[in-house]
Design a protein around this motif. Structure first.
Motif, short mmCIF file in Angstrom:
data_model
loop_
_atom_site.label_atom_id
_atom_site.label_comp_id
_atom_site.label_asym_id
_atom_site.label_seq_id
_atom_site.Cartn_x
_atom_site.Cartn_y
_atom_site.Cartn_z
N LEU A 57 0.84 -1.19 0.00
CA LEU A 57 0.00 0.00 0.00
C LEU A 57 0.88 1.25 0.00
N ALA A 58 0.31 2.34 -0.50
CA ALA A 58 1.01 3.61 -0.42
C ALA A 58 1.12 4.01 1.04
N LYS A 59 2.21 4.68 1.37
CA LYS A 59 2.41 5.06 2.76
C LYS A 59 1.55 6.24 3.16
N SER A 60 1.34 7.15 2.25
CA SER A 60 0.57 8.35 2.56
C SER A 60 -0.91 8.05 2.60
N PHE A 61 -1.27 6.85 2.16
CA PHE A 61 -2.69 6.55 1.99
C PHE A 61 -3.42 6.54 3.31
N GLN B 156 4.41 12.34 0.91
CA GLN B 156 3.52 13.45 0.69
C GLN B 156 2.44 12.94 -0.26
N VAL B 157 1.50 13.77 -0.51
CA VAL B 157 0.48 13.38 -1.47
C VAL B 157 1.11 13.35 -2.85
N TYR B 158 0.93 12.22 -3.52
CA TYR B 158 1.54 12.08 -4.83
C TYR B 158 0.89 13.04 -5.81
N ASN B 159 1.70 13.76 -6.52
CA ASN B 159 1.19 14.62 -7.59
C ASN B 159 0.16 15.62 -7.09
N THR C 178 -7.28 11.22 -2.19
CA THR C 178 -6.64 12.49 -1.86
C THR C 178 -7.15 13.63 -2.75
N THR C 179 -7.54 13.30 -3.96
CA THR C 179 -8.08 14.34 -4.83
C THR C 179 -9.34 14.94 -4.22
#
Lengths: 248, 248
Positions: free
Chosen positions: A57-61, B69-72, B99-100
DNA sequence: ATAATTTGTGCGGTTTTCTGCAAACTCTTT
DNA sequence: AAAGAGTTTGCAGAAAACCGCACAAATTAT
């Protein structure tokens, strides 16, 4: 296909989709599962993703609430610690909101296998960080001030469950009116939680003892256990013990 | 063949393909692997490429810092900004996670008077910070990986509402399968959201365009509006526009 | 509780890298 | 031209990295 290329691809996929499966990757990259696993492991060690069973999984998720300072934190941690002993594997537990509960959740043993029912949003989020407990959110219209779901729908759904334990963050408690609170809509939900549970536990810092609000959640007769940060022999607690409440 | 010539050739290849393999180079340049390795090492020391096992990569493969961080993020903020215009007072809006969406919620005008329906916990929490919107959480069992409620209960309750707008965070979208996702339980909820809404908006960063996962949420025919960070005239979007989707 | 995945780990084969060394080459000096 | 200093190149053998396989352990699902 170079190792770094593979790893860059994996990172990209994680960033795009928040999640990857080992099985997918080993098809897409045409390498064995072992290789993928080793790559994931390496990337996890570098802190670039979170390895989970079957993929990553993404860490920031996973996003959690930033805890600013909690009022009287140490007292709440003492209470949480005491409450832990009540929680056993296999239980169905109704849990209300509040920072004391958040502290309690942080202390839950990782291997605990219990189901928690709540209508409070931050509590649900905190519970989601626990590796194994099941979380059920009884939702409906959310009340902004309390960050929880309220209304007939929630009440009726609490009516349909039979919990082993009700952990009640307590706003005010005294020997006359019992547990009291301020908002009608919150009262309704808390009542439903109390009625749905075999055992009711009130968690309150000692400041809340012997204070009362306008609206009654339930009388002391419904409360089985009272937990404060005080020593159980403290004289402040004597009136409650005399009413048959177990004081921890 | 001079050393400088070789190295110039290597740089050129790196610029074209972003990577080179030692084995390839020693055939193309007709020298031993050792020589290639020494060249690569030298170029790496000059910072002109990144040496890895088996060859070398362009320096741009630096996928190191952007983690956690939040990707993109900037792309997502652009998307959120574009989506704002679709949201009007009085609307009932079904909103998914991601996140969007969180960025979108942060941008909502404070005086907006709309009702949001979601089954995603972090989204609910974010919405609770808004001063005036009403938030309805359709809850049940919570899925840890997605931090959202799933299951028949949620699906059936989405079936009971009629939303004006469905804001769908999109995992993968392409012209053949439409919107696709990874987990069955998530699919079910998203399907219900789509079916409950008059207008379906897909929000996706351009990297998600033309990718597909295993499970289908809905075909492109159900999607009314597609929002990406790209300019609407971008040729990547042409196939979608041709299918009758409004592209913002 | 039992079956099925998924993981972890050691092993072996292959590829790549490293090291030292000698031959070949470049360039200067005589 | 020829010798000599310095650099470059190729080679051999050892060391390390990489990858897939197999089997046992752990985790998850039924």
């Amino acid at each position: 296909m170079l190792k770094k290329e593979r790893q860059a691809y994996i990172i990209q996929q994680i960033n795009i989709h928040n999640k990857v499966l080992s099985a997918d990757l080993c098809i897409q990259l045409d390498v064995s599962e072992d290789t993928i696993r080793r790559d994931l492991q390496e990337l996890a060690e570098e802190g670039k993703l979170m390895k989970v069973h079957g993929g990553a999984l993404a860490k920031s998720f996973h996003f959690t609430i930033e805890t600013n300072q909690v009022y009287n934190l140490s007292a709440k941690q003492v209470i949480a610690q005491k409450a832990l002993q009540l929680i056993k594997d296999g239980m169905l537990i109704a849990i209300s909101g509040g920072t004391t509960m958040r502290e309690l959740i942080k202390l839950l043993p990782p291997e605990l296998n219990a189901t928690f029912v709540t209508s409070n949003v931050p509590i649900a989020l905190e519970l989601l960080n626990h590796p194994s407990v099941e979380v059920i959110f009884l939702g409906n219209k959310l009340l902004k001030s309390a960050q929880m779901a309220v209304g007939a729908e929630v009440v009726s759904r609490f009516g349909q469950i039979k919990a082993d334990l009700c952990l009640l963050g307590t706003n005010s408690i005294d020997t006359v009116d019992g547990i009291t609170d301020l908002e009608l809509e919150i009262i309704e939900v808390k009542k439903a939680m109390v009625d749905a549970s075999k055992k009711v536990v009130s968690l309150a810092i000692s400041e809340k003892l012997n204070t009362a609000q306008r609206l009654v959640v339930c009388g002391l007769d419904k409360v089985d256990i009272l937990i404060t940060e005080l020593d159980p022999t403290d004289e402040l607690l004597a009136p409650y013990a005399k009413k048959g409440i177990a004081v921890l």
